[in-house]
Structure formats: C-alpha cells, structure tokens
Design a protein around this motif. Structure first.
Motif, mmCIF file in Angstrom:
data_model
loop_
_atom_site.group_PDB
_atom_site.id
_atom_site.type_symbol
_atom_site.label_atom_id
_atom_site.label_comp_id
_atom_site.label_asym_id
_atom_site.label_seq_id
_atom_site.Cartn_x
_atom_site.Cartn_y
_atom_site.Cartn_z
ATOM 1 N N HIS A 2 -34.064 -53.335 82.559
ATOM 2 C CA HIS A 2 -33.009 -53.481 81.476
ATOM 3 C C HIS A 2 -33.993 -53.140 80.238
ATOM 4 O O HIS A 2 -35.428 -53.576 80.336
ATOM 5 C CB HIS A 2 -32.583 -54.991 81.537
ATOM 6 C CG HIS A 2 -31.414 -55.112 80.242
ATOM 7 N ND1 HIS A 2 -31.783 -55.651 79.264
ATOM 8 C CD2 HIS A 2 -30.277 -55.083 80.300
ATOM 9 C CE1 HIS A 2 -30.777 -55.775 78.486
ATOM 10 N NE2 HIS A 2 -29.776 -55.296 78.899
ATOM 11 N N HIS A 3 -33.344 -52.691 79.033
ATOM 12 C CA HIS A 3 -33.981 -52.387 77.918
ATOM 13 C C HIS A 3 -34.834 -53.627 77.355
ATOM 14 O O HIS A 3 -35.749 -53.537 76.763
ATOM 15 C CB HIS A 3 -33.181 -51.971 76.948
ATOM 16 C CG HIS A 3 -32.146 -52.530 76.334
ATOM 17 N ND1 HIS A 3 -32.281 -53.438 75.434
ATOM 18 C CD2 HIS A 3 -30.793 -52.918 76.842
ATOM 19 C CE1 HIS A 3 -31.321 -54.018 75.081
ATOM 20 N NE2 HIS A 3 -30.203 -53.615 75.754
ATOM 21 N N SER A 4 -34.397 -55.023 77.838
ATOM 22 C CA SER A 4 -35.135 -56.145 77.233
ATOM 23 C C SER A 4 -36.347 -56.195 77.919
ATOM 24 O O SER A 4 -37.181 -56.690 77.338
ATOM 25 C CB SER A 4 -34.134 -57.216 77.426
ATOM 26 O OG SER A 4 -33.786 -57.481 78.757
ATOM 27 N N GLU A 5 -36.601 -55.529 78.997
ATOM 28 C CA GLU A 5 -37.892 -55.496 79.852
ATOM 29 C C GLU A 5 -38.846 -54.499 79.097
ATOM 30 O O GLU A 5 -40.134 -54.564 79.600
ATOM 31 C CB GLU A 5 -37.817 -55.200 81.074
ATOM 32 C CG GLU A 5 -36.601 -56.515 81.727
ATOM 33 C CD GLU A 5 -36.443 -55.892 83.399
ATOM 34 O OE1 GLU A 5 -37.194 -55.898 84.006
ATOM 35 O OE2 GLU A 5 -35.226 -55.604 83.589
ATOM 36 N N ARG A 141 -27.877 -49.183 85.530
ATOM 37 C CA ARG A 141 -28.267 -50.370 86.484
ATOM 38 C C ARG A 141 -29.702 -50.091 86.918
ATOM 39 O O ARG A 141 -30.241 -50.880 87.202
ATOM 40 C CB ARG A 141 -27.351 -50.478 87.731
ATOM 41 C CG ARG A 141 -26.147 -51.150 87.184
ATOM 42 C CD ARG A 141 -25.451 -51.679 88.389
ATOM 43 N NE ARG A 141 -24.538 -50.820 89.048
ATOM 44 C CZ ARG A 141 -23.494 -50.191 89.068
ATOM 45 N NH1 ARG A 141 -22.793 -50.836 87.939
ATOM 46 N NH2 ARG A 141 -22.802 -49.304 89.807
ATOM 47 N N PRO A 144 -32.859 -48.059 81.405
ATOM 48 C CA PRO A 144 -32.018 -47.610 80.052
ATOM 49 C C PRO A 144 -31.616 -46.210 79.815
ATOM 50 O O PRO A 144 -32.459 -45.298 80.065
ATOM 51 C CB PRO A 144 -33.037 -48.207 79.114
ATOM 52 C CG PRO A 144 -34.142 -48.968 79.907
ATOM 53 C CD PRO A 144 -34.046 -48.392 81.206
ATOM 54 N N ASP A 171 -24.238 -52.063 78.410
ATOM 55 C CA ASP A 171 -25.184 -52.855 77.971
ATOM 56 C C ASP A 171 -26.651 -52.153 77.798
ATOM 57 O O ASP A 171 -27.433 -52.357 77.107
ATOM 58 C CB ASP A 171 -25.265 -54.113 78.586
ATOM 59 C CG ASP A 171 -26.559 -55.002 78.147
ATOM 60 O OD1 ASP A 171 -26.280 -55.558 76.876
ATOM 61 O OD2 ASP A 171 -27.365 -55.275 79.048
ATOM 62 N N ASN A 172 -26.946 -51.307 78.872
ATOM 63 C CA ASN A 172 -28.034 -50.772 78.995
ATOM 64 C C ASN A 172 -28.287 -49.345 78.294
ATOM 65 O O ASN A 172 -29.344 -48.628 78.622
ATOM 66 C CB ASN A 172 -28.872 -50.696 80.460
ATOM 67 C CG ASN A 172 -30.341 -50.919 80.616
ATOM 68 O OD1 ASN A 172 -30.934 -51.304 79.872
ATOM 69 N ND2 ASN A 172 -30.708 -50.496 81.796
#
Length: 351
Positions: A2-5, A141, A144, A171-172
């Motif tokens: 995920h882009h948050s990672e 999934r 990103p 979301d990604n």
C-alpha cells in the motif's frame, strides 16, 4: 504494498511532482541488451536531476516481455540507481497485458523494490469500463498504481470522465499520467479525480508531449455545482524527457517557480511551442508516431549514450524524412539540448 508503506521521502517526491523520464532500452548491433549503455542511461538521468525512473514502459519497448528481458531490465535499473545515488528516487515499473500478466508484473516489480506501477490498459480494448476497473483494482492490490491515459494513435483507448472518477477512487492509486494528446480528454481526467474527492492523494502528471510546459505551468479551474477548484499538473512522466533530460529538469523547475507567482512569464509560455517542435521530430508526428522510439534513440546515439538506434523489432526504426526533421530541430533548438552536460560526464557513466 500500500502507498502508506512507501518510504516517506519517495512518497512525498511523487506527491509534490517531479521529472520521471521513460527509460529507453540500450541494445547492441545484434539487438541484445547492452548492459554498459543501459547503466549509463540510468546514471545520466539521475545526474541530470530526475526524481524518478519509469522502466518497462513504452519507451523501454513492450517487447522486452516477449524476449525475457522484463525482470533483467527492471533489476538493472534498480541496482544501478541504488549504487549511484543516496537521494530519493521514485522507481516506476511499466505494467501491461491482461489481468493475470499485469498482476504478475506488479509482483515482480514490487519484489525488486519498485515503488509504483504505471498501468497500461492497451490490452483491455474490448473490455467494458466495469471490467477495466476490476482489472485495475486487482493490480492495485499488489502495488501503488499510476494510471495511464494513452492516446489512441499508439494503442490507447477512450475512457470517460466517470471511468477516471472510479479509477481515482481506488485507494492505492497515487497518480495519473495523462497522455491523450487531447485537451478535452485531459479535462475528463481532471474532472474525474475532482469528482472522486481524490486530489489530495492522486497527483496529476503530464504525458502530453504536445503541451508539456503549458501543462506544467497553467492552472486548471474546474467547476462543480458552482464551486471552483483550481488544479495544477505537478509532474511529468514522459518519453520526451528520455532525451535532453538536464535541460528538461531546468524547464520543469522554471514551471514550478512560475506556478507560485501572480503572473506567468511570457517567455516560458512561448517556450512550450519550441519544445513541442522538438517533440514533433523525436516522436515522428508526421508518420503517426511510427518512429517515436527510434527518434529518441537517435538523440541519445548522437550524444554517445547509445551505440545505435536498434529496436527489438527489426522493422521499427526511423521513418522517411525523420532524420532530416531531427537534424532541423537539433540545429534550430540547439540551446535546449544538454550536449555539453553529456559530453562532460559520459566517460564516467560508461565506466
């Protein structure tokens, strides 16, 4: 992933907007991978000031998949970049094909250390928008995503503003490269991202080689239910930026600086036409883009960054009269080149 990672400096670089050249493929006279010149290209882009590299995309030649070069070329760029710089660098992998192939490529790219995937939808021409969204969700999934609106002249498909609303809502998704070479369709993307409420997450990148500097400089006012939202295209992911990259970085910085002022410099706006004139020769507009890859190769060959203009497909090369057009723009727009920069550093990059 995920882009948050993603590493915060890389995520911030993509979100702010940066220069991302579409990395070409260096071949020798037998049309085999030329490792030393491939490394030199990667080093050139980094030293020129690029904030990222897009590898395995159209300019790298989609046929690398058919000859078993997809993983080796992605690995070579990532390894070369890691050894050459400690600065943040966004690594973007081209993803193509039907869902199973695109998912597998996303997994490969993620495993090598790529931060995002630029998703080509050319293989989905016969699919409905519902099916294409499902395809995008499956790939997102894994890694990103950067969306890619490719012009129909080179294999893209027409997509509605509602498609881009649904795509931006994934979301990604972290960015969209707009390359329809069409102002109406570019606005469709902008309106779609606004309608998705995703402007704070999805960064807009130009791939419109016919209006690079205007895209990066001019604001776009979008209206929705009487409310105006001003939007900027913040970066570029371009095959055109695979050549004369040091000059492109300087142009990009001028566009960034101009966006913060009350008045846009007329000289900068006028420069857009000169850059477009260069692109017309490099990308072989006169012959419907047939020689676009070979045209970029020719500039790099003249500078010594490539040994020749060979493509994987022997039938792919310069079009009739394209060389004369390249000669013309190199003569008329010599001040836009980075020949001196390359000449100064070439031996270092080839070492």
């Amino acid at each position: 992933m995920h882009h948050s990672e993603m590493k915060s400096d890389v995520r911030g670089l993509i979100a702010e907007g940066t220069v991302i050249p579409a990395h070409p493929l260096a071949l020798d006279a037998t049309r085999q991978l030329d490792v030393s010149h491939q490394r030199a290209l990667t080093r050139y882009y980094i030293d020129a000031g690029a904030g990222g590299l897009a590898v395995g995309v159209h300019t790298t030649q989609f046929a690398i998949r058919e000859v078993g070069l997809y993983r080796p070329v992605l690995e070579l760029a990532a390894e070369t970049a890691a050894a050459w710089t400690n600065n943040p660098l966004a690594l973007v992998a081209g993803l193509a094909g039907p869902t199973a192939q695109a998912v597998a490529e996303a997994q490969t790219a993620r495993g090598i250390g790529y931060h995002a995937g630029l998703l080509s939808l050319a293989a989905m021409k016969s699919a409905s928008e519902d099916d294409i969204i499902a395809h995008c969700e499956a790939v997102a999934r894994e890694i990103p995503l950067i969306g890619f609106y490719l012009q129909p002249a080179v294999g893209g498909l027409l997509l509605s503003s509602d498609f881009w609303r649904r795509f931006a809502a994934i979301d990604n998704v972290i960015a969209i490269k707009m390359a329809p070479f069409n102002r109406y369709r570019t606005l469709d993307v902008l309106r779609g991202v606004l309608a998705a409420g995703a402007l704070d997450r999805v960064t807009l990148y130009t791939g419109n080689d016919d209006h690079i500097l205007l895209d990066l400089t001019l604001p776009f006012d979008l209206r929705d239910q009487g409310v105006t939202t001003r939007v900027n295209i913040r970066g570029g992911l371009l095959g055109h930026w695979s050549v004369w990259t040091a000059s492109a970085v300087m142009q990009f910085k001028r566009c960034q600086a101009a966006r913060g002022g009350d008045q846009l410099p007329a000289d900068l706006l006028a420069l857009d036409a000169r850059v477009t004139d260069c692109n017309s020769a490099f990308f072989d507009v006169a012959n419907n883009f047939h020689g676009c890859i070979a045209g970029c190769h020719e500039i790099l060959r003249r500078q010594g960054l490539l040994q020749g203009i060979w493509c994987l497909d022997p039938a792919e090369g310069l079009s009739p009269c394209q060389m004369q057009e390249i000669d013309r723009v190199c003569r008329e727009h010599a001040d836009l080149s980075d020949d001196d920069f390359v000449a100064t550093n070439l031996s270092k990059w080839l070492s």
